[in-house]
Design a protein around this motif. Sequence first.
Motif, PDB file in Angstrom:
ATOM      1  N   PHE A 169       0.858  -1.185   0.000  1.00  0.00           N
ATOM      2  CA  PHE A 169       0.000   0.000   0.000  1.00  0.00           C
ATOM      3  C   PHE A 169       0.889   1.227   0.000  1.00  0.00           C
ATOM      4  CE2 PHE A 169      -3.233  -2.943   1.372  1.00  0.00           C
ATOM      5  CZ  PHE A 169      -4.424  -2.379   0.937  1.00  0.00           C
ATOM      6  N   ASP A 170       0.499   2.240  -0.767  1.00  0.00           N
ATOM      7  CA  ASP A 170       1.267   3.484  -0.766  1.00  0.00           C
ATOM      8  C   ASP A 170       0.560   4.502   0.127  1.00  0.00           C
ATOM      9  OD1 ASP A 170      -0.905   3.908  -2.378  1.00  0.00           O
ATOM     10  OD2 ASP A 170       0.228   4.339  -4.186  1.00  0.00           O
ATOM     11  N   ALA A 171       1.097   5.729   0.200  1.00  0.00           N
ATOM     12  CA  ALA A 171       0.489   6.756   1.045  1.00  0.00           C
ATOM     13  C   ALA A 171      -0.878   7.115   0.473  1.00  0.00           C
ATOM     14  CB  ALA A 171       1.393   7.984   1.088  1.00  0.00           C
ATOM     15  N   PRO A 172      -1.849   7.439   1.326  1.00  0.00           N
ATOM     16  CA  PRO A 172      -1.816   7.615   2.773  1.00  0.00           C
ATOM     17  C   PRO A 172      -1.807   6.262   3.499  1.00  0.00           C
ATOM     18  CG  PRO A 172      -4.050   7.906   1.990  1.00  0.00           C
ATOM     19  CD  PRO A 172      -3.197   7.690   0.768  1.00  0.00           C
ATOM     20  N   PRO A 173      -1.664   6.281   4.823  1.00  0.00           N
ATOM     21  CA  PRO A 173      -1.543   5.018   5.550  1.00  0.00           C
ATOM     22  C   PRO A 173      -2.851   4.261   5.762  1.00  0.00           C
ATOM     23  CG  PRO A 173      -1.333   6.864   7.059  1.00  0.00           C
ATOM     24  CD  PRO A 173      -1.390   7.450   5.680  1.00  0.00           C
ATOM     25  N   ASP A 174      -4.018   4.933   5.625  1.00  0.00           N
ATOM     26  CA  ASP A 174      -5.296   4.298   5.951  1.00  0.00           C
ATOM     27  C   ASP A 174      -6.175   4.123   4.716  1.00  0.00           C
ATOM     28  OD1 ASP A 174      -4.956   4.076   8.854  1.00  0.00           O
ATOM     29  OD2 ASP A 174      -4.902   6.261   8.766  1.00  0.00           O
ATOM     30  N   TRP A 175      -6.737   2.914   4.567  1.00  0.00           N
ATOM     31  CA  TRP A 175      -7.504   2.541   3.381  1.00  0.00           C
ATOM     32  C   TRP A 175      -8.760   1.774   3.774  1.00  0.00           C
ATOM     33  CZ3 TRP A 175      -5.615   3.575  -1.638  1.00  0.00           C
ATOM     34  CH2 TRP A 175      -4.328   4.131  -1.669  1.00  0.00           C
ATOM     35  N   ARG A 176      -9.762   1.806   2.913  1.00  0.00           N
ATOM     36  CA  ARG A 176     -10.967   0.978   3.073  1.00  0.00           C
ATOM     37  C   ARG A 176     -11.035   0.040   1.870  1.00  0.00           C
ATOM     38  NH1 ARG A 176     -15.791   2.255   5.478  1.00  0.00           N
ATOM     39  NH2 ARG A 176     -14.423   2.360   7.280  1.00  0.00           N
ATOM     40  N   VAL A 177     -11.075  -1.254   2.153  1.00  0.00           N
ATOM     41  CA  VAL A 177     -11.172  -2.267   1.109  1.00  0.00           C
ATOM     42  C   VAL A 177     -12.580  -2.844   1.147  1.00  0.00           C
ATOM     43  CG1 VAL A 177     -10.257  -4.450   0.239  1.00  0.00           C
ATOM     44  CG2 VAL A 177      -8.718  -2.817   1.338  1.00  0.00           C
ATOM     45  N   LYS A 178     -13.282  -2.759   0.033  1.00  0.00           N
ATOM     46  CA  LYS A 178     -14.618  -3.351  -0.081  1.00  0.00           C
ATOM     47  C   LYS A 178     -14.505  -4.626  -0.892  1.00  0.00           C
ATOM     48  CE  LYS A 178     -17.300   0.809   0.593  1.00  0.00           C
ATOM     49  NZ  LYS A 178     -18.412   1.656   0.154  1.00  0.00           N
ATOM     50  N   LEU A 179     -15.223  -5.642  -0.435  1.00  0.00           N
ATOM     51  CA  LEU A 179     -15.167  -6.946  -1.084  1.00  0.00           C
ATOM     52  C   LEU A 179     -16.577  -7.476  -1.300  1.00  0.00           C
ATOM     53  CD1 LEU A 179     -12.994  -6.973   1.621  1.00  0.00           C
ATOM     54  CD2 LEU A 179     -11.982  -8.624   0.079  1.00  0.00           C
ATOM     55  N   ARG A 180     -16.657  -8.535  -2.091  1.00  0.00           N
ATOM     56  CA  ARG A 180     -17.938  -9.236  -2.246  1.00  0.00           C
ATOM     57  C   ARG A 180     -17.671 -10.725  -2.074  1.00  0.00           C
ATOM     58  NH1 ARG A 180     -16.900  -7.993  -7.655  1.00  0.00           N
ATOM     59  NH2 ARG A 180     -16.453  -9.854  -8.873  1.00  0.00           N
ATOM     60  N   ALA A 181     -18.666 -11.415  -1.551  1.00  0.00           N
ATOM     61  CA  ALA A 181     -18.542 -12.853  -1.359  1.00  0.00           C
ATOM     62  C   ALA A 181     -18.623 -13.544  -2.710  1.00  0.00           C
ATOM     63  CB  ALA A 181     -19.647 -13.349  -0.435  1.00  0.00           C
ATOM     64  N   ASP A 182     -17.821 -14.578  -2.871  1.00  0.00           N
ATOM     65  CA  ASP A 182     -17.863 -15.370  -4.097  1.00  0.00           C
ATOM     66  C   ASP A 182     -19.018 -16.356  -3.985  1.00  0.00           C
ATOM     67  OD1 ASP A 182     -17.468 -17.045  -6.229  1.00  0.00           O
ATOM     68  OD2 ASP A 182     -15.341 -17.376  -5.869  1.00  0.00           O
ATOM     69  N   GLN A 183     -19.978 -16.251  -4.889  1.00  0.00           N
ATOM     70  CA  GLN A 183     -21.163 -17.110  -4.843  1.00  0.00           C
ATOM     71  C   GLN A 183     -20.814 -18.582  -5.056  1.00  0.00           C
ATOM     72  OE1 GLN A 183     -23.978 -15.752  -3.815  1.00  0.00           O
ATOM     73  NE2 GLN A 183     -22.960 -13.766  -3.823  1.00  0.00           N
ATOM     74  N   ALA A 184     -19.681 -18.858  -5.698  1.00  0.00           N
ATOM     75  CA  ALA A 184     -19.281 -20.241  -5.950  1.00  0.00           C
ATOM     76  C   ALA A 184     -18.604 -20.876  -4.741  1.00  0.00           C
ATOM     77  CB  ALA A 184     -18.347 -20.289  -7.150  1.00  0.00           C
ATOM     78  N   GLY A 185     -18.484 -20.125  -3.651  1.00  0.00           N
ATOM     79  CA  GLY A 185     -17.898 -20.683  -2.438  1.00  0.00           C
ATOM     80  C   GLY A 185     -16.415 -20.433  -2.290  1.00  0.00           C
ATOM     81  N   GLY A 186     -15.811 -19.693  -3.224  1.00  0.00           N
ATOM     82  CA  GLY A 186     -14.395 -19.356  -3.105  1.00  0.00           C
ATOM     83  C   GLY A 186     -14.214 -18.205  -2.129  1.00  0.00           C
TER      84      GLY A 186
END
Length: 198
Positions: A169-186
Amino acid sequence: MKAILICAALAAASLTGCAGLNADVHTANPSAVLKGERTYTIARMPSQDSSADHPQFETMLRDELAKNGFTDSAARSAHYLLSIAYDTRPAAIGVGSKDCAPGVCERSPEPPFALFGGRAYQHALTLRFFEQSSGQEVYKVSAASSDRDPDPLHAMPLLVKSALAKFPFDAPPDWRVKLRADQAGGGPAVVSVKPLQP
C-alpha cells in the motif's frame, strides 16, 4: 420511538457490515519498497506452533502471497521473515472526540444488552516483513473488520485479501477495502480499494 429504532438499526448495520464486506487497512510505513527477491519464510510464535487454526491461516496467506509473486522458501535462504499476528475479540462501542484530554475520553463500557440479538466482534490481522539479513522491519500492514461471528477462521479470508489488496500500500496510511462474497464458495473478491479521508 420509530426514529430511535431506525437509528439503532443503522448503527447495528454499520457494525456488522450488512451493506457489504469491508475492512479497514493501515500501513505503518506506506510507500515501502520491498527490494530483493520475493522469497519469505514464516516466523512462528510458540503459541502458533500449537494452534489448530494456525496452519489454515498460513495456507490462506501463502496462496495470496503467491498471487503477488512471493515464494515460501527454506528459512536460511529466504529474503524476508514474515511475522503473522491475528486476534478476535468482542467489539466495544465508544464515542470519540478530538478535543478530549488524554485519559478523559476513554471508550465507554459495553452495553448491557446486544443489539438485534448478537454481539459484535472485531477481527484483526497484522503482517510484518523483516529483512532476514539485517533484521530490519521493511513493511507492516494491518487489516481489521467487524461482524457477529466469533470464529477467526470465518474472518481470515477477508482479512488476508484486504491486507494484500495492494502490495505494498502506498500513502496515505489508511484505506478501506470493499469486497464481495464469491457465490461459488471461493474466497472474497476485492471490489474497491480507496484511501480513508482524514
